[in-house]
Design an enzyme around this catalytic site. Structure first.
Site, PDB file in Angstrom:
ATOM      1  N   ARG A 105       0.843  -1.183   0.000  1.00  0.00           N
ATOM      2  CA  ARG A 105       0.000   0.000   0.000  1.00  0.00           C
ATOM      3  C   ARG A 105       0.885   1.242   0.000  1.00  0.00           C
ATOM      4  NH1 ARG A 105      -5.058   1.759  -1.138  1.00  0.00           N
ATOM      5  NH2 ARG A 105      -6.080   2.862   0.545  1.00  0.00           N
ATOM      6  N   THR A 381      -8.572   0.623  -9.507  1.00  0.00           N
ATOM      7  CA  THR A 381      -8.176  -0.636  -8.910  1.00  0.00           C
ATOM      8  C   THR A 381      -8.390  -1.777  -9.896  1.00  0.00           C
ATOM      9  OG1 THR A 381      -8.936   0.291  -6.894  1.00  0.00           O
ATOM     10  CG2 THR A 381      -8.665  -2.096  -6.920  1.00  0.00           C
ATOM     11  N   THR A 399      -3.969  -0.715  -7.192  1.00  0.00           N
ATOM     12  CA  THR A 399      -4.791   0.458  -7.496  1.00  0.00           C
ATOM     13  C   THR A 399      -3.993   1.744  -7.619  1.00  0.00           C
ATOM     14  OG1 THR A 399      -6.727   1.711  -6.730  1.00  0.00           O
ATOM     15  CG2 THR A 399      -5.222   0.953  -5.052  1.00  0.00           C
ATOM     16  N   ASP A 423      -7.898   8.393   0.218  1.00  0.00           N
ATOM     17  CA  ASP A 423      -8.404   7.292   1.061  1.00  0.00           C
ATOM     18  C   ASP A 423      -8.216   7.588   2.552  1.00  0.00           C
ATOM     19  OD1 ASP A 423      -9.516   5.695  -0.843  1.00  0.00           O
ATOM     20  OD2 ASP A 423      -7.888   4.241  -0.930  1.00  0.00           O
ATOM     21  N   SER A 452      -7.729   1.053   3.360  1.00  0.00           N
ATOM     22  CA  SER A 452      -8.209   0.565   2.063  1.00  0.00           C
ATOM     23  C   SER A 452      -9.428  -0.326   2.257  1.00  0.00           C
ATOM     24  CB  SER A 452      -7.083  -0.249   1.415  1.00  0.00           C
ATOM     25  OG  SER A 452      -7.540  -0.882   0.245  1.00  0.00           O
ATOM     26  N   SER A 453     -10.121  -0.589   1.159  1.00  0.00           N
ATOM     27  CA  SER A 453     -11.204  -1.578   1.177  1.00  0.00           C
ATOM     28  C   SER A 453     -10.836  -2.805   0.351  1.00  0.00           C
ATOM     29  CB  SER A 453     -12.489  -0.964   0.584  1.00  0.00           C
ATOM     30  OG  SER A 453     -12.850   0.185   1.285  1.00  0.00           O
ATOM     31  N   GLY A 472     -13.399  -1.579  -7.098  1.00  0.00           N
ATOM     32  CA  GLY A 472     -14.710  -0.979  -6.824  1.00  0.00           C
ATOM     33  C   GLY A 472     -14.776  -0.123  -5.578  1.00  0.00           C
ATOM     34  N   GLY A 473     -13.625   0.328  -5.062  1.00  0.00           N
ATOM     35  CA  GLY A 473     -13.637   1.223  -3.896  1.00  0.00           C
ATOM     36  C   GLY A 473     -14.387   0.589  -2.743  1.00  0.00           C
TER      37      GLY A 473
HETATM   38  O1  DON Z   1      -7.902   1.137  -1.476  1.00  0.00           O
HETATM   39  C1  DON Z   1      -9.068   1.418  -1.707  1.00  0.00           C
HETATM   40  O2  DON Z   1     -10.001   0.989  -1.047  1.00  0.00           O
HETATM   41  C2  DON Z   1      -9.386   2.291  -2.904  1.00  0.00           C
HETATM   42  N1  DON Z   1      -8.260   3.133  -3.211  1.00  0.00           N
HETATM   43  C3  DON Z   1      -9.752   1.410  -4.053  1.00  0.00           C
HETATM   44  C4  DON Z   1     -10.170   2.194  -5.270  1.00  0.00           C
HETATM   45  C5  DON Z   1     -10.869   1.368  -6.276  1.00  0.00           C
HETATM   46  O3  DON Z   1     -11.192   0.233  -6.071  1.00  0.00           O
HETATM   47  C6  DON Z   1     -11.188   2.037  -7.558  1.00  0.00           C
HETATM   48  N2  DON Z   1     -11.664   1.081  -8.517  1.00  0.00           N
HETATM   49  N3  DON Z   1     -12.610   0.718  -8.919  1.00  0.00           N
END
Ligand code: DON
Length: 574
Positions: A105, A381, A399, A423, A452-453, A472-473
């Site tokens: 990360r 991501t 990501t 984030d 993060s998720s 997908g955040g």
């Molecule tokens: O780490 C995280 O949770 C976010 N930065 C992820 C971002 C993400 O999945 C964007 N994509 N669809």
């Protein structure tokens, strides 16, 4: 247009959150593919050329780590909106039943401060944590992917990087999604001439079907082949990062890159529905949300309710609501106010599950946060899943955060920088790009990793292994969880489990997001009667998954929500 959305984030976060959910177009329209079958190793990723890179390495006798790194590096070339050298990610690995996780990360630069995204009145500065290098965390991918190969790979490093070099140097075909991405994000890409020169040639978005060559990125990858991570984190490339960062007001410095270290961490581990599960620990919330969800569902005997009826969806939403409420306490492991042990403790899961009523939604503002006094501390991501013919498995989610990250391409190095600083909880009480409200545990601080998720996960039962995860955040944990439940609770075939429509709830906003046809009209009505607000979305996550039996057949499934591919090496190589 994209920039305007990003700039107005703090004022219109909820609207933007919806837009982000709606962006992936035509999600479920594609004809449903069949899962690939075979026994020589499996790769599922978000781009056909990247899946091919992984297969090439498996065919050459590489193991799951070699193939996963080759796939991830190829994604850094052909999928610049998410694949990266300028971002970070997580890997969960299982080699001969030893499970590990690698945290690569991003971290906040040394000059980052708690209030760096606020103005003198304490108000969020629009766009500051999203656009340009001030939004960038210290990239973790160069050192992370190198470390993953060094620890677990079998082939020489040069063989693993080679497919990405050929794609960058000799060129690759621009697919529809990349072309569309450069059009949709033309404002962001056009904001920095360095980026526009590559990704908006002649000021125009890319054309689908055209050939793209990336000579600067190829040179960076060649240096990476020769000297490993230091080729990027030290010397002229790190200096180029600092120069680009300074030019546009960033605080990212060459010393930050040199000081960056990936970290091997113990996975979040739990048992669910007869399966062993290993997923990502802090600084990801993903493994904890997955573990809490499965734990509460087992307590509530969820599997006994009718599969597509309102009771099941109601319980799932109530469980997600509570897991995401607890997420507010999480952050970098050094500052997190709660740990996986605490939030997955039997007493806490019992307490949480006991608060769920079958007949009525609990309004999110009445879901009490974990208070710390119940359980003593026991001290865009992209996801890819790989399995080799020996059953070793690697699950990687990586990501740049937003699509094309902060929009700035490092001249001379050819890669985009992330905007992962968003984030962090950049402003008290304000939702981030994914609508997540976050807590002080996740405030900005030098060297901290932002929460993060991402939920790269491996599950196994006897010889059976499932490798899974999603982009997908905020939707990542819920998308990953639902596909896993389809497999381990309801016994779906892999492709059906991935295809099946999904829902999402994240505590705040207090809304159930649902893909078209996820809920029958009767179930929708029954959920509305129980007090749930429902909102349709185009798609939730993009799950690339493989499963197999050690020494037996393997399956690889691509998610019809995206342009990815899933393939198998067949027959097994010797
Ligand atoms: O780490 C995280 O949770 C976010 N930065 C992820 C971002 C993400 O999945 C964007 N994509 N669809």
């Amino acid at each position: 247009m994209q920039i305007a959305f990003l700039m107005a984030k703090s004022r219109r976060a909820a609207a933007l959150f919806l837009l982000v959910l709606l962006l992936p177009a035509g999600a479920l329209d594609a004809a449903h593919p069949e899962a690939a079958r075979g026994s020589g190793g499996a790769v599922a990723s978000a781009a056909p050329a990247a899946t091919e890179a992984g297969l090439e390495v498996l065919r050459a006798g590489g193991n799951a780590a070699d193939a996963a790194v080759a796939t991830a590096l190829a994604l850094a070339v052909v999928r610049p909106r998410a694949g990266n050298l300028g971002g970070g990610g997580f890997a969960v690995t299982r080699f001969a039943s030893e499970v590990k996780t690698l945290d690569f990360r991003e971290t906040a630069p040394a000059q980052a401060t708690h209030d760096m995204y606020l103005d003198e009145r304490g108000e969020p500065r629009p766009g500051a944590s999203l656009i340009g290098p001030l939004a960038a965390g210290v990239p973790g991918s160069p050192a992370g992917l190198y470390e993953l190969h060094k620890k677990l790979g079998r082939l020489p490093w040069a063989k693993v990087v080679a497919p990405a070099i050929s794609l960058a140097r000799d060129g690759f075909t621009v697919d529809r999604r990349l072309a569309l991405g450069t059009k949709e994000y033309a404002d962001l890409l056009g904001r920095f001439p360095e980026t526009a020169a590559v990704w908006l040639p002649g000021g125009q978005p890319l054309e689908a079907g055209s050939t793209m060559r990336l000579p600067e990125l190829a040179a960076t990858l060649e240096a990476y082949t020769e000297r490993g991570a230091p080729a990027i984190t030290e010397g002229p490339i790190a200096a180029a990062v600092e120069l680009a960062s300074r030019r546009y007001g960033g605080v990212l410095r060459a010393e930050d890159l040199a000081a960056y270290r990936p970290v091997w961490r113990e996975p979040v581990r739990f048992e669910a529905f007869g399966w062993q599960v290993a997923s990502m620990p802090l600084p990801s919330s993903g493994g904890i949300i997955l573990g809490q969800t499965c734990g509460m569902l087992e307590r509530l005997e969820w599997s006994k309710f009718s599969r597509f009826g309102a009771d099941r969806y109601h319980i799932l939403v109530e469980v997600f609501r509570r897991a995401y409420a607890d997420r507010v306490l999480l952050g970098d492991p050094r500052t997190s106010l709660a740990s996986a042990n605490q939030l997955l403790a039997r007493e806490w899961l019992n307490f949480r599950a006991d608060g769920i009523r079958l007949t009525k939604a609990t309004p999110s503002d009445r879901v009490r946060k974990w208070s710390g006094d119940l359980v003593p501390e026991s001290r865009e991501t992209t996801h890819l899943s790989v399995m080799d013919r020996d059953g070793n498995a690697v699950s990687i989610t990586t990501t740049l955060n937003g699509t094309f990250g902060c929009g700035l391409l490092v001249p001379g190095a050819g890669f985009l920088l992330n905007n992962e600083m968003d984030d962090f909880a950049t402003a008290p009480g304000q939702p981030n790009l994914y609508g997540l409200i976050q807590g002080e545990a996740n405030s900005v601080g030098p060297g901290k990793r932002m929460l993060s998720s991402m939920t790269p996960t491996i599950a196994w039962r006897g010889k059976e292994v499932i490798v899974i995860g999603s982009p997908g955040g905020s939707k990542i944990p819920t998308a990953t969880t639902q596909v896993l439940l389809n497999l381990i609770v309801d016994g779906d075939e892999l492709q059906a489990a991935v295809d099946r429509e999904r829902i999402h709830h994240q505590w705040m906003p207090d809304v159930v997001f649902a893909e078209a046809h996820a809920l029958s009209p009767e179930t929708e009505k029954a959920l509305a009667r129980r007090g749930h607000e429902l909102r349709p979305v185009a798609s939730l996550g993009e799950v690339h998954s493989v499963r197999g039996e050690i020494g037996g057949e393997m399956l690889a499934a691509q998610d019809p929500r995206g342009p990815g591919t899933a393939k198998i090496v067949r027959p097994a190589v010797d």
